[in-house]
Scaffold this motif. Structure first.
Motif, PDB file in Angstrom:
ATOM      1  N   PHE A 150      36.661  35.435  33.845  1.00  0.00           N
ATOM      2  CA  PHE A 150      35.478  36.191  34.260  1.00  0.00           C
ATOM      3  C   PHE A 150      34.385  35.238  34.750  1.00  0.00           C
ATOM      4  O   PHE A 150      33.828  35.403  35.839  1.00  0.00           O
ATOM      5  CB  PHE A 150      34.969  37.033  33.081  1.00  0.00           C
ATOM      6  N   ILE A 161      35.834  40.119  39.564  1.00  0.00           N
ATOM      7  CA  ILE A 161      36.755  40.761  38.622  1.00  0.00           C
ATOM      8  C   ILE A 161      37.110  42.183  39.044  1.00  0.00           C
ATOM      9  O   ILE A 161      38.280  42.597  38.964  1.00  0.00           O
ATOM     10  CB  ILE A 161      36.156  40.751  37.201  1.00  0.00           C
ATOM     11  N   ARG A 162      36.132  42.954  39.477  1.00  0.00           N
ATOM     12  CA  ARG A 162      36.408  44.341  39.871  1.00  0.00           C
ATOM     13  C   ARG A 162      37.441  44.378  40.997  1.00  0.00           C
ATOM     14  O   ARG A 162      38.394  45.159  40.961  1.00  0.00           O
ATOM     15  CB  ARG A 162      35.132  45.032  40.315  1.00  0.00           C
ATOM     16  N   THR A 177      41.621  39.084  31.795  1.00  0.00           N
ATOM     17  CA  THR A 177      40.548  38.134  32.093  1.00  0.00           C
ATOM     18  C   THR A 177      40.085  37.441  30.817  1.00  0.00           C
ATOM     19  O   THR A 177      39.956  38.061  29.758  1.00  0.00           O
ATOM     20  CB  THR A 177      39.353  38.829  32.783  1.00  0.00           C
ATOM     21  N   ILE A 188      29.294  43.786  31.032  1.00  0.00           N
ATOM     22  CA  ILE A 188      30.736  44.030  31.063  1.00  0.00           C
ATOM     23  C   ILE A 188      31.016  45.460  30.626  1.00  0.00           C
ATOM     24  O   ILE A 188      30.596  45.882  29.551  1.00  0.00           O
ATOM     25  CB  ILE A 188      31.493  43.061  30.128  1.00  0.00           C
ATOM     26  N   ASP A 189      31.735  46.178  31.480  1.00  0.00           N
ATOM     27  CA  ASP A 189      32.238  47.505  31.130  1.00  0.00           C
ATOM     28  C   ASP A 189      33.708  47.501  31.532  1.00  0.00           C
ATOM     29  O   ASP A 189      34.037  47.632  32.706  1.00  0.00           O
ATOM     30  CB  ASP A 189      31.476  48.600  31.874  1.00  0.00           C
ATOM     31  N   GLU A 192      34.977  50.545  33.629  1.00  0.00           N
ATOM     32  CA  GLU A 192      34.463  50.588  34.988  1.00  0.00           C
ATOM     33  C   GLU A 192      35.056  49.476  35.848  1.00  0.00           C
ATOM     34  O   GLU A 192      35.304  49.652  37.046  1.00  0.00           O
ATOM     35  CB  GLU A 192      32.932  50.482  34.945  1.00  0.00           C
ATOM     36  N   LEU A 193      35.335  48.323  35.244  1.00  0.00           N
ATOM     37  CA  LEU A 193      35.887  47.188  35.978  1.00  0.00           C
ATOM     38  C   LEU A 193      37.401  47.281  36.149  1.00  0.00           C
ATOM     39  O   LEU A 193      37.976  46.576  36.972  1.00  0.00           O
ATOM     40  CB  LEU A 193      35.534  45.880  35.263  1.00  0.00           C
ATOM     41  N   ILE A 195      39.760  46.602  33.727  1.00  0.00           N
ATOM     42  CA  ILE A 195      40.417  45.505  33.018  1.00  0.00           C
ATOM     43  C   ILE A 195      41.443  46.052  32.025  1.00  0.00           C
ATOM     44  O   ILE A 195      41.172  47.008  31.298  1.00  0.00           O
ATOM     45  CB  ILE A 195      39.365  44.644  32.281  1.00  0.00           C
TER      46      ILE A 195
END
Length: 391
Positions: A150, A161-162, A177, A188-189, A192-193, A195
């Protein structure tokens, strides 16, 4: 002598509020969380609270957070567990990561290569970030995992990252990540990202050492890493370190409450530091881009001197900084991160990482700049290349 600590990327002090929360679980509330009587129930409740605090910081569900001993263990678990599990299922044997990862990722990938896995190491642009298009081109029909850190631990680059997670999701590839440097320093969510798995560590956010966590998205099947008891939902056996878990939880709670102010304050101090240094000392270069950067990171190259010598002279003046990752700072091998940026070896050897934290003051910055001006001048004067007088 004034003492100035500017190595927060290596580790942070435990905040008093965190320590106060931990202390009862060493003595009065010492029970084993697996026990059915009150002492055990109190300890189990404390773990549940801590897990919720960490989960809230990253936008996860409680059962998606598994405590580990550190970020390195979380990295190992994510890579090794995924690799072995998916190869056994016939999904493939190809992993994609980057050249600038922490050694917990790079060394694990090298170990997996010895087992027959194929690994692609993506390069980075001059700003220290990967190119999503190169990531797309690296994917094969055997790719089972993409792991992109990240925030880089040495020069602070925040990766896309997204975009990387979306590329992985489009191809039905798991995305991991290493967020050890990102946690508590950037928003950081995980939902939403996009991951799938994320590694974390408490001692980078003013919590205790010896405790980390791995976020595993609901629906991702990762085999257990330590076998024995049923702790951590049967995924990681061993009697829980309740005080450390409690400390991690409290540190996460504080990080969530203070995130906006924390980012603004560190960014302001970092930019002030860089401006002062570059105005008062010639031939100083910023490593990595400034737009997508950890708010407290300043990785600088000082031409015509050795970084190790500069570090030691600063230490004599009570200033603590680093030549790079804390895991490799005692090695004279040039930083693999700065090498990936295309920086010449001689300049890499003249680089230092200054990382600012919650207890850093403007007075600390001013004192550091004052010392840097004097020490750099002294070292350049005695340098073997000082005759060039190019500065």
């Amino acid at each position: 002598m004034r003492q100035v600590y500017l190595d927060y990327s290596a580790t942070t002090p435990v905040k008093r509020e965190v320590l106060d929360e931990m202390i009862p679980y060493f003595c009065e509330k010492f029970g084993n969380p697996s026990s059915l009587y009150q002492y055990g129930e109190d300890a189990a409740a404390a773990i549940n609270k801590a897990r919720n605090q960490v989960a809230r910081l990253i936008g996860a569900g409680d059962r998606e957070v598994i405590f580990t001993s550190c970020g390195s263990e979380a990295d190992n678990w994510a890579l090794i567990g995924t690799a072995h599990s998916l190869r056994k299922k016939g999904r493939g044997n190809h992993i994609i990561t980057t050249q600038i990862e922490h050694h917990a990722i790079l060394h694990t990938c090298k170990a997996l290569e010895k087992e027959g896995f194929e690994v692609t190491y993506l390069g980075v642009k001059p700003d220290g970030r990967i190119d999503p298009e190169e990531l797309k081109q690296a994917i094969t029909d055997k790719t089972i995992l993409i792991s992109v850190m990240f925030v880089n631990n040495e020069m602070g680059a925040i990766q896309p990252i997204r975009e990387a997670a979306a590329i992985a999701r489009e191809r039905d590839i798991l995305f991991h990540t290493d967020a050890v440097q990102a946690l508590g320093n950037v928003p950081i969510d995980v939902k939403e990202l996009g991951i799938d798995m994320m590694s974390m560590s408490a001692h980078k956010i003013y919590g205790p050492k010896g405790i980390g966590a791995l976020y595993i998205r609901k629906g991702v099947v990762l085999p257990g890493f330590i076998h024995g008891g049923a702790q951590e939902f049967g995924k990681r056996a061993g009697t829980e370190s309740v005080p450390n878990m409690v400390g991690f939880g409290k540190a996460a709670e504080l990080a969530m409450e203070q995130l906006t102010d924390h980012i603004e304050r560190l960014t302001s101090l970092r930019d002030y530091f860089i401006q002062e240094v570059t105005e008062k000392i010639s031939n100083v270069y910023i490593n990595g881009g400034m737009e997508h950067r950890h708010p407290g990171n300043a990785n600088l190259t000082f031409d015509f001197i050795e970084g190790e010598a500069l570090l030691l002279y600063l230490n004599l003046n009570g200033i603590s900084v680093s030549t790079g990752s804390a895991c490799s700072s005692k090695s004279l091998v040039p930083s693999h991160v700065l090498a990936a940026l295309g920086i010449p070896v001689e300049r890499i050897h003249g680089s230092l990482r200054f990382s600012i934290g919650d207890f850093t003051t403007k007075e600390d910055i001013d004192y550091t700049v004052e010392c840097l001006v004097k020490v750099v001048a002294t070292l350049r004067e005695i340098s073997s290349v000082s005759g060039e007088k190019g500065w």
